[in-house]
Design a protein around this motif. Structure first.
Motif, PDB file in Angstrom:
ATOM      1  N   THR A 143       0.788  -1.238   0.000  1.00  0.00           N
ATOM      2  CA  THR A 143       0.000   0.000   0.000  1.00  0.00           C
ATOM      3  C   THR A 143       0.822   1.291   0.000  1.00  0.00           C
ATOM      4  O   THR A 143       0.469   2.249  -0.666  1.00  0.00           O
ATOM      5  CB  THR A 143      -0.951   0.031   1.216  1.00  0.00           C
ATOM      6  N   GLN A 144       1.915   1.346   0.756  1.00  0.00           N
ATOM      7  CA  GLN A 144       2.670   2.601   0.814  1.00  0.00           C
ATOM      8  C   GLN A 144       4.111   2.360   1.250  1.00  0.00           C
ATOM      9  O   GLN A 144       4.418   1.358   1.881  1.00  0.00           O
ATOM     10  CB  GLN A 144       2.008   3.576   1.797  1.00  0.00           C
ATOM     11  N   ILE A 145       4.973   3.313   0.889  1.00  0.00           N
ATOM     12  CA  ILE A 145       6.374   3.232   1.291  1.00  0.00           C
ATOM     13  C   ILE A 145       6.568   4.115   2.515  1.00  0.00           C
ATOM     14  O   ILE A 145       6.200   5.293   2.512  1.00  0.00           O
ATOM     15  CB  ILE A 145       7.308   3.681   0.140  1.00  0.00           C
ATOM     16  N   ASP A 146       7.120   3.526   3.570  1.00  0.00           N
ATOM     17  CA  ASP A 146       7.314   4.251   4.821  1.00  0.00           C
ATOM     18  C   ASP A 146       8.543   5.161   4.739  1.00  0.00           C
ATOM     19  O   ASP A 146       9.321   5.096   3.784  1.00  0.00           O
ATOM     20  CB  ASP A 146       7.485   3.246   5.968  1.00  0.00           C
ATOM     21  N   GLU A 147       8.741   5.976   5.773  1.00  0.00           N
ATOM     22  CA  GLU A 147       9.871   6.915   5.792  1.00  0.00           C
ATOM     23  C   GLU A 147      11.220   6.211   5.712  1.00  0.00           C
ATOM     24  O   GLU A 147      12.188   6.747   5.173  1.00  0.00           O
ATOM     25  CB  GLU A 147       9.840   7.762   7.076  1.00  0.00           C
ATOM     26  N   ASP A 148      11.284   4.998   6.272  1.00  0.00           N
ATOM     27  CA  ASP A 148      12.552   4.255   6.247  1.00  0.00           C
ATOM     28  C   ASP A 148      12.765   3.487   4.945  1.00  0.00           C
ATOM     29  O   ASP A 148      13.729   2.724   4.799  1.00  0.00           O
ATOM     30  CB  ASP A 148      12.648   3.302   7.437  1.00  0.00           C
ATOM     31  N   GLY A 149      11.859   3.654   3.990  1.00  0.00           N
ATOM     32  CA  GLY A 149      12.004   3.004   2.691  1.00  0.00           C
ATOM     33  C   GLY A 149      11.371   1.630   2.595  1.00  0.00           C
ATOM     34  O   GLY A 149      11.337   1.033   1.521  1.00  0.00           O
ATOM     35  N   LEU A 150      10.863   1.118   3.744  1.00  0.00           N
ATOM     36  CA  LEU A 150      10.201  -0.190   3.708  1.00  0.00           C
ATOM     37  C   LEU A 150       8.724  -0.011   3.370  1.00  0.00           C
ATOM     38  O   LEU A 150       8.172   1.086   3.470  1.00  0.00           O
ATOM     39  CB  LEU A 150      10.366  -0.910   5.045  1.00  0.00           C
ATOM     40  N   VAL A 151       8.088  -1.105   2.977  1.00  0.00           N
ATOM     41  CA  VAL A 151       6.731  -1.022   2.433  1.00  0.00           C
ATOM     42  C   VAL A 151       5.706  -1.515   3.452  1.00  0.00           C
ATOM     43  O   VAL A 151       5.896  -2.550   4.099  1.00  0.00           O
ATOM     44  CB  VAL A 151       6.639  -1.828   1.116  1.00  0.00           C
ATOM     45  N   ARG A 152       4.650  -0.762   3.563  1.00  0.00           N
ATOM     46  CA  ARG A 152       3.497  -1.163   4.397  1.00  0.00           C
ATOM     47  C   ARG A 152       2.510  -1.920   3.507  1.00  0.00           C
ATOM     48  O   ARG A 152       2.533  -1.799   2.286  1.00  0.00           O
ATOM     49  CB  ARG A 152       2.806   0.072   4.966  1.00  0.00           C
ATOM     50  N   PHE A 153       1.586  -2.649   4.174  1.00  0.00           N
ATOM     51  CA  PHE A 153       0.672  -3.491   3.396  1.00  0.00           C
ATOM     52  C   PHE A 153      -0.610  -3.722   4.170  1.00  0.00           C
ATOM     53  O   PHE A 153      -0.716  -3.410   5.360  1.00  0.00           O
ATOM     54  CB  PHE A 153       1.337  -4.835   3.093  1.00  0.00           C
ATOM     55  N   GLU A 154      -1.568  -4.330   3.483  1.00  0.00           N
ATOM     56  CA  GLU A 154      -2.788  -4.813   4.121  1.00  0.00           C
ATOM     57  C   GLU A 154      -2.924  -6.294   3.814  1.00  0.00           C
ATOM     58  O   GLU A 154      -2.647  -6.727   2.692  1.00  0.00           O
ATOM     59  CB  GLU A 154      -4.015  -4.054   3.589  1.00  0.00           C
ATOM     60  N   PHE A 155      -3.352  -7.061   4.825  1.00  0.00           N
ATOM     61  CA  PHE A 155      -3.533  -8.495   4.607  1.00  0.00           C
ATOM     62  C   PHE A 155      -4.701  -8.729   3.653  1.00  0.00           C
ATOM     63  O   PHE A 155      -5.753  -8.110   3.772  1.00  0.00           O
ATOM     64  CB  PHE A 155      -3.800  -9.224   5.928  1.00  0.00           C
ATOM     65  N   VAL A 156      -4.491  -9.643   2.717  1.00  0.00           N
ATOM     66  CA  VAL A 156      -5.537  -9.977   1.753  1.00  0.00           C
ATOM     67  C   VAL A 156      -6.217 -11.283   2.147  1.00  0.00           C
ATOM     68  O   VAL A 156      -7.381 -11.490   1.911  1.00  0.00           O
ATOM     69  CB  VAL A 156      -4.935 -10.103   0.323  1.00  0.00           C
ATOM     70  N   SER A 157      -5.437 -12.189   2.763  1.00  0.00           N
ATOM     71  CA  SER A 157      -5.989 -13.498   3.103  1.00  0.00           C
ATOM     72  C   SER A 157      -5.385 -13.995   4.401  1.00  0.00           C
ATOM     73  O   SER A 157      -4.437 -13.409   4.921  1.00  0.00           O
ATOM     74  CB  SER A 157      -5.672 -14.501   1.993  1.00  0.00           C
ATOM     75  N   ASN A 158      -5.912 -15.097   4.892  1.00  0.00           N
ATOM     76  CA  ASN A 158      -5.295 -15.775   6.005  1.00  0.00           C
ATOM     77  C   ASN A 158      -3.982 -16.408   5.535  1.00  0.00           C
ATOM     78  O   ASN A 158      -3.657 -16.372   4.346  1.00  0.00           O
ATOM     79  CB  ASN A 158      -6.233 -16.859   6.555  1.00  0.00           C
ATOM     80  N   ALA A 159      -3.258 -16.996   6.445  1.00  0.00           N
ATOM     81  CA  ALA A 159      -1.937 -17.540   6.119  1.00  0.00           C
ATOM     82  C   ALA A 159      -2.012 -18.487   4.924  1.00  0.00           C
ATOM     83  O   ALA A 159      -2.876 -19.370   4.857  1.00  0.00           O
ATOM     84  CB  ALA A 159      -1.357 -18.259   7.321  1.00  0.00           C
ATOM     85  N   VAL A 160      -1.106 -18.272   3.955  1.00  0.00           N
ATOM     86  CA  VAL A 160      -0.956 -19.216   2.861  1.00  0.00           C
ATOM     87  C   VAL A 160      -0.326 -20.491   3.429  1.00  0.00           C
ATOM     88  O   VAL A 160      -0.661 -21.596   3.063  1.00  0.00           O
ATOM     89  CB  VAL A 160      -0.042 -18.614   1.758  1.00  0.00           C
TER      90      VAL A 160
END
Length: 442
Positions: free
Chosen positions: A423-440
């Motif tokens: 979803t977005q790149i954080d200040e430290d350059g790492l990426v944030r996300f949202e879970f789409v499913s339960n554990a694969v």
């Protein structure tokens, strides 16, 4: 009480896999393995010769061991130990130095563990390093480094690895598959294939130039192993990364779309001075082929700056070449002179200040390239494998195409695979996300 042993590894993934094999030989002799920061009876340091910095760090690590236990027995193994055994033996506190073939028999050299006035050296002529020892390392609960090949027949003018590790030789396909199944049985989700020149896989155990199997055969066979969720190819030479391999990886459910391909220079003149086995146009073809079959693939690049004879024009040629290429990040190495290499005797030496400036420019380009690649992945759904460390209240993980993500620490996520939307790149350059499913896969 069992004797305690601790290990410190400098250098590459291959060294880590071999340290694990050496550690297992100690466990068979009833030694207890402890962390290097703890008090131990024996400290084993697996050395590296690729960068000047690795050489210098050795003395610091020996001091660290002596601080934990001044009476401990200190052994040095690995590439630097093969290239400069007497130099290491002279370091205060070192008791034993083992070369390329001896390191796997280290427990045979441990008699009374009493301290020596000077390190005892057991180092072979590198021509004798003609047998193969299979290894794999489990660095954490999530991934393992699996060694498939050792040594190198290439004669790049800057490189000491053939002097430190000997001729190119490979593990048998049967043994690689056995080790892969063993790793899978330990609930490890990802295997990284390692070696000195893994694209050269298949050369026989005694330097037999006849290839019993090819790298593509290896990839196809590993693709069938049950219980491994991800297979990642580590660094592979561009001339040995064949279209057939790229095409197979693009269709595989297990091999991930991530390639690390050494370039070293974008200037054909410098590539020739380095005695690399390709020119820049072949590199362009490889990148194009990967991106045509896997547009979302991550491509990492090794590059050396400050090689003898590299003018400002040559460097800018490299800079513009990389800038225009559809790659994802760089590993930048500042050239350093190594004994017994042709490059060390070349004219037109580049001043250290200039080397540093060029290195800084390319590291800046790498930040830009990684950012652009991460931005291109926003909005896509990827599978993340979460790692095991709590880093300042966050858990990190990597997507199949090597995007590094973060989310607030949750121990239940460790060593699990989840589908997420980036979803977005954080200040430290790492990426944030949202879970789409339960554990694969938990």
């Amino acid at each position: 009480m069992n004797k305690k042993v601790a290990f410190y590894t400098l250098g590459c993934k291959l060294n880590f896999s071999e340290t694990s094999t050496i550690a297992r030989s100690f466990e068979k002799e009833d030694f207890e393995r402890v962390d290097f920061s703890e008090k131990a009876d024996i400290y084993v340091i697996n050395t590296c010769s690729v960068t000047e910095n690795a050489d210098k760090r050795f003395k610091t690590i020996v001091k660290q061991a002596q601080k934990s236990n001044p009476d401990a027995f200190v052994a040095a193994v690995g590439c630097y130990a093969q290239l400069k055994p007497e130099e290491l033996a002279a370091v205060d506190g070192v008791d034993l130095v083992l070369g390329a073939t001896e390191k796997f028999k280290i427990t045979d050299y441990l008699n009374d563990l009493s301290k020596n006035d000077r390190g005892e050296v057991h180092s072979c002529e590198i021509e004798d390093a003609d047998f193969y020892v299979g290894s794999y390392a489990i660095g954490d609960r999530t991934r393992a480094f699996l060694k498939v090949q050792d040594g190198c027949d290439y004669k790049c003018t800057y490189c000491t690895i053939p002097l430190a590790r000997g001729i190119s030789r490979s593990d048998t396909l049967e043994n690689v598959l056995h080790n892969a199944r063993e790793i899978a049985s330990k609930d490890i989700k990802e295997i990284v294939l390692t070696g000195v020149n893994i694209g050269d896989y298949g050369k026989g155990e005694f330097g037999n130039k006849k290839h019993e199997h090819t790298f593509l055969d290896l990839v196809k066979a590993l693709d069938t192993i049950d219980g491994i969720h991800r297979l990642r190819i580590s660094s592979i030479e561009p001339n040995l990364l064949k279209n057939e391999t790229i095409d197979f990886v693009s269709q595989s459910d297990v091999f991930v779309p991530h390639f690390h391909i050494p370039l070293q220079s974008g200037s054909d003149e410098i590539l020739k001075l380095m005695r690399r086995r390709y020119l820049s146009n072949l590199y362009v073809d490889r990148v194009k082929r990967i991106k045509e079959t896997m547009p979302h693939a991550c491509i990492g690049v090794d590059v050396i700056v400050g090689f003898p004879g590299e003018t400002d024009e040559h460097f800018l040629e490299t800079y513009h070449f990389l800038n225009e290429l559809d790659i994802s990040y760089l590993h930048v190495f500042t050239y350093s002179e190594r004994d017994n290499t042709l490059a060390a005797e070349m004219n037109h030496v580049v001043p250290q200040k200039v080397r540093s400036k060029r290195s800084k420019m390319l590291r800046g380009l790498s930040v830009k390239k990684r950012r652009a690649f991460y931005e291109s992945q926003l909005g896509t759904v990827r599978t993340v494998l979460f790692e095991g460390e709590n880093k300042s209240g966050y858990i990190h993980g990597f997507t199949e195409n090597y995007v590094k993500v973060k989310t607030p620490w949750n121990p239940e996520l460790v060593n699990t695979l989840h589908q997420v939307e980036l979803t977005q790149i954080d200040e430290d350059g790492l990426v944030r996300f949202e879970f789409v499913s339960n554990a694969v896969s938990a």
